[in-house]
Motif scaffolding. Structure first.
Motif, PDB file in Angstrom:
ATOM      1  N   TYR A 121       0.823  -1.207   0.000  1.00  0.00           N
ATOM      2  CA  TYR A 121       0.000   0.000   0.000  1.00  0.00           C
ATOM      3  C   TYR A 121       0.858   1.258   0.000  1.00  0.00           C
ATOM      4  O   TYR A 121       0.548   2.248  -0.653  1.00  0.00           O
ATOM      5  CB  TYR A 121      -0.909  -0.026   1.235  1.00  0.00           C
ATOM      6  N   PHE A 122       1.946   1.173   0.746  1.00  0.00           N
ATOM      7  CA  PHE A 122       2.864   2.318   0.831  1.00  0.00           C
ATOM      8  C   PHE A 122       4.279   1.758   0.764  1.00  0.00           C
ATOM      9  O   PHE A 122       4.641   0.897   1.572  1.00  0.00           O
ATOM     10  CB  PHE A 122       2.618   3.082   2.139  1.00  0.00           C
TER      11      PHE A 122
ATOM     12  N   ASN B 270      -1.156   4.655   8.298  1.00  0.00           N
ATOM     13  CA  ASN B 270      -1.916   3.783   7.394  1.00  0.00           C
ATOM     14  C   ASN B 270      -2.505   2.597   8.142  1.00  0.00           C
ATOM     15  O   ASN B 270      -3.659   2.226   7.950  1.00  0.00           O
ATOM     16  CB  ASN B 270      -1.010   3.242   6.279  1.00  0.00           C
TER      17      ASN B 270
ATOM     18  N   ASP C  27      -5.350   3.600  10.330  1.00  0.00           N
ATOM     19  CA  ASP C  27      -6.550   3.894   9.544  1.00  0.00           C
ATOM     20  C   ASP C  27      -7.093   2.655   8.843  1.00  0.00           C
ATOM     21  O   ASP C  27      -8.018   2.748   8.040  1.00  0.00           O
ATOM     22  CB  ASP C  27      -6.248   4.981   8.491  1.00  0.00           C
TER      23      ASP C  27
ATOM     24  N   LYS D 246      -5.944   1.064   6.419  1.00  0.00           N
ATOM     25  CA  LYS D 246      -5.827   1.115   4.961  1.00  0.00           C
ATOM     26  C   LYS D 246      -5.323  -0.251   4.523  1.00  0.00           C
ATOM     27  O   LYS D 246      -4.489  -0.847   5.195  1.00  0.00           O
ATOM     28  CB  LYS D 246      -4.825   2.193   4.560  1.00  0.00           C
TER      29      LYS D 246
ATOM     30  N   SER E  75       2.590  -1.394   4.707  1.00  0.00           N
ATOM     31  CA  SER E  75       3.377  -0.171   4.540  1.00  0.00           C
ATOM     32  C   SER E  75       4.834  -0.552   4.751  1.00  0.00           C
ATOM     33  O   SER E  75       5.199  -1.050   5.815  1.00  0.00           O
ATOM     34  CB  SER E  75       2.925   0.892   5.540  1.00  0.00           C
TER      35      SER E  75
ATOM     36  N   ILE F 227       2.328   5.389  -2.911  1.00  0.00           N
ATOM     37  CA  ILE F 227       1.595   5.985  -1.784  1.00  0.00           C
ATOM     38  C   ILE F 227       0.116   5.693  -1.979  1.00  0.00           C
ATOM     39  O   ILE F 227      -0.400   5.789  -3.105  1.00  0.00           O
ATOM     40  CB  ILE F 227       1.830   7.514  -1.701  1.00  0.00           C
ATOM     41  N   ASN F 228      -0.571   5.324  -0.910  1.00  0.00           N
ATOM     42  CA  ASN F 228      -2.000   5.003  -0.982  1.00  0.00           C
ATOM     43  C   ASN F 228      -2.304   4.014  -2.105  1.00  0.00           C
ATOM     44  O   ASN F 228      -3.304   4.130  -2.806  1.00  0.00           O
ATOM     45  CB  ASN F 228      -2.836   6.272  -1.188  1.00  0.00           C
TER      46      ASN F 228
ATOM     47  N   GLU G 166      -0.944   3.725  -4.907  1.00  0.00           N
ATOM     48  CA  GLU G 166      -0.694   4.236  -6.272  1.00  0.00           C
ATOM     49  C   GLU G 166       0.793   4.492  -6.474  1.00  0.00           C
ATOM     50  O   GLU G 166       1.455   5.058  -5.595  1.00  0.00           O
ATOM     51  CB  GLU G 166      -1.422   5.584  -6.482  1.00  0.00           C
TER      52      GLU G 166
END
Ligand SMILES: Cc1ncc(C[n+]2csc(CCOP(=O)(O)OP(=O)(O)O)c2C)c(N)n1
Ligand code: SF4
Lengths: 263, 360
Positions: free
Chosen positions: A183-184, A209, A212, A214, A218, A256-257, A259
């Motif tokens: 994800y990160f 992250n 949250d 996500k 990470s 990041i996120n 992407e």
């Protein structure tokens, strides 16, 4: 005696820095000048600043940082060589509301533990991986790591790493960034005050992250030195890192996120 | 009341795990035990009890997941068969060194190497004498029926948490694959988070201000500390030997000869006893239920009563060494067993008794 002297010296008005409570008072086992100590400190500072210290479980690897649990003042488990991501997977699955991170060297994460690294990330486990890449096996006395640069000397590549017989240095961070479960993904360093600040920011984002929830791992690579293994003074090793490691392992965010960052 | 079902041994283990309130299972497929993870996945224990079931990328990953889950104070288990158990050995040694409770099931197949997928009992040494590195012991339970496959799951967890030690259920392809009637135990609820913290105060659950941090490790770089740790483990193993040795005696009261056999070989030996007694040969059976601790005292006692002992196991002769150690030469002890995945018949076992012990 020591405490008294300290009390006298450390007055509120000349206090410019205080150690986070999340680092114990134990003397670090790292060689003076080694990046591991800084990486530990900023990780613990982030955990403290995010208010996570009652909720965080860390995994120590096999490598120089095997004793991370002596220095990090939180609940920790020491994992077999390379298996930290599997251990972290289980802890996170068992305590989904806790914050779980691994702290691993390059031999641990990118050689013996490649499968566990890849699959934990591919499953998109909601964990943080802090990956200290010093291009060598520090703990066992400076043998070649998967990340050792071509031509770089180590005790098992005494004439320099030879591409034909020893293969190429492994950019595991770029490799795992391809997985949807990453994800990160970022590559940072700790050899200057500016890079330390950036790395701390990246570590904060990684833990944020996870807080949250996500989806995914990470992953923070820290390009670091091993002055002992590289057989240099700390200053020389940081210069060598700038001149040799960073051109091959360029710093910056990769994802990041979920992407990719287009450079 | 429990409920009666017709089940494979492997399925019975899986169902028993859900009912025993196990928190997490991690495994990797291998014949002849893949039904365990298949059953668990199909049963959706996540919905039934909140149990975590995860197919790992390897047996190495699976045992290290068990190590992580066990470190959180929860009930964690894995299962595999011989080649996969070999891969788990480093992790089992870590569990023993860090004194973590966990359950490992081995549904043994024939080896060495990739061997065969047919049943065998050739992993006895690996299970009872270490297997992994360092001075450690696992408690080893040997089920001889589908009922025991089911019953031993909760027993294994009770022992694991009583002694903070890994426990192995050492089964084989016969018991894993055969179907029998099984009386399933009632479900017990998984521990709540509070119960986990109470039952496992050493676990990694997040350090609160009112206590020192909990550290799960098997490392001590100072050899004098490491020696103390080893000595503590030895005391624990002595306790386990004193308190937990289990055995079943069958037709021993009037026995002149004795079979010693565990697991599926014990079932075969029971049939051989019927054949022998029909011919007037008075033979009994000692069935070790715990292979570690080994019921040496019972074996030694029986050696005072009988004229000879045949150790029956589907191996080239592994448990027979423990029988000989217990008997100390008082009577003749021989081994019989087919190897490489062949199951001996009751007739073959009787013939071996007649030839190696009675006639020999
Ligand atoms: C199964 C196993 N194989 C090998 C070792 C020996 N060993 C300990 S640390 C290490 C290399 C660690 O290097 P790295 O992960 O790069 O960490 P560093 O010490 O450089 O921080 C090795 C090979 C071990 N402890 N366990
Ligand atoms: S050997 Fe290298 S990695 Fe290990 S503490 Fe020393 S400088 Fe750091």
């Amino acid at each position: 005696m020591r405490d008294e002297i300290l009390k006298e010296l450390v007055q509120p008005d000349n206090l410019v820095y205080s150690k986070t409570e999340l680092m114990t008072d134990k003397t670090l086992s790292y060689c003076p000048g080694c990046g591991h100590g800084t990486a530990h400190r900023i990780t613990m500072e982030v955990i403290e600043e995010l208010g996570l210290w009652e909720d965080t479980i860390g995994i120590a690897p096999v490598g120089c940082s095997v004793l991370a649990y002596e220095f990090m003042n939180i609940d920790m488990q020491q994992a077999a060589h390379g298996r930290a991501p599997a251990v972290a997977t289980a802890i996170k699955r068992c305590w989904p509301d806790k914050i779980v991170f691994t702290y691993q060297g390059d031999g641990d994460l990118a050689a013996i533990g490649t499968a566990e690294t890849l699959h934990a990330i591919n499953r998109g486990e909601n964990i943080v991986i802090i990956f200290v890449n010093n291009g060598i096996y520090g703990m066992t006395g400076g043998q070649m790591a998967p990340t050792t640069l071509l031509g770089m000397k180590s005790s098992t590549s005494p004439y320099g790493r030879d591409e034909a017989t020893m293969g190429n240095p492994l950019k595991i961070t770029e490799l795992i960034s391809q997985l949807p479960g990453a994800y990160f993904v970022t590559r940072q360093a700790v050899h200057t005050p500016a890079t330390v600040r950036k790395t701390k920011k990246a570590i904060r984002m990684a833990f944020q992250n996870q807080m949250d929830k996500k989806g995914g791992v990470s992953f923070v690579e820290i390009v670091s030195n091993c002055n002992s293994g590289w057989k240099m003074t700390p200053v020389q090793s940081n210069q060598w890192l700038i001149e040799n490691m960073l051109p091959f392992y360029p710093l910056g965010d990769i994802k990041i996120n979920g992407e990719f960052i287009n450079k | 009341m429990g409920d009666l079902k017709l089940m494979k041994g492997n399925e019975a283990i899986a169902e028993a795990a859900i009912r025993a309130g196990v928190d997490a299972y991690f495994g990797y497929p291998i014949t002849p035990q893949s039904e365990i993870i298949e059953y668990l996945m199909a049963e959706k224990p996540h919905e039934r009890t909140g149990m975590v079931v995860l197919q790992a990328e390897s047996e190495v990953a699976a045992i290290n997941m068990v190590y992580g889950a066990a470190g959180t104070g929860k009930k964690a288990m894995t299962s595999s068969s011989s080649p996969g158990i070999s891969l788990k050995m480093e992790g089992i040694s870590y569990l023993a060194g860090a004194e973590l409770p966990a359950v490992i099931v081995n549904v043994v197949r024939g080896g060495p190497g990739l061997g065969t997928i047919q049943p065998s009992q050739a992993d006895y040494f690996q299970a009872t004498k270490g297997g992994g590195h360092g001075d450690y012991r696992m408690i080893v339970l040997a089920p001889a029926s589908v009922q025991e496959m089911s019953d031993f799951v909760s027993l294994a967890f009770d022992l694991a948490f009583k002694y903070n030690n890994p426990v192995m259920i050492l089964s084989d392809g016969v018991i894993g694959q055969m179907m029998e009637k099984v009386d399933l135990k009632d479900s017990v609820a998984r521990w709540t988070d509070e119960e986990v913290k109470e039952n496992s105060p050493w676990a990694t659950v997040g350090k609160t201000k009112d206590r020192e941090r909990n550290i799960i490790t098997s490392l001590d770089l100072d050899p004098s500390h490491q020696e103390k740790h080893n000595e503590k483990l030895l005391l624990k193993y002595a306790d386990i030997t004193k308190n937990e040795t289990r055995i079943e005696k069958i037709d021993c009261d009037d026995a002149e000869y004795l079979f010693v056999a565990y697991g599926s070989s014990a079932r075969i030996a029971q049939k051989a006893i019927q054949l022998a007694r029909a011919k007037g040969i008075k033979v009994g059976l000692l069935r070790p239920i715990t292979l570690y601790p080994y019921p040496s005292e019972m074996v030694a006692k029986m050696a005072d009563q009988v004229k000879g002992i045949l150790a029956v196991e589907m191996s080239a002769g592994q448990m027979v060494e423990d029988v000989r150690l217990a008997v100390e030469g008082k009577v003749k002890v021989e081994h019989y067993g087919r190897v490489g995945g062949i199951i001996h018949s009751p007739q073959e076992v009787l013939e071996a008794l007649e030839k190696k012990i009675i006639g020999g």
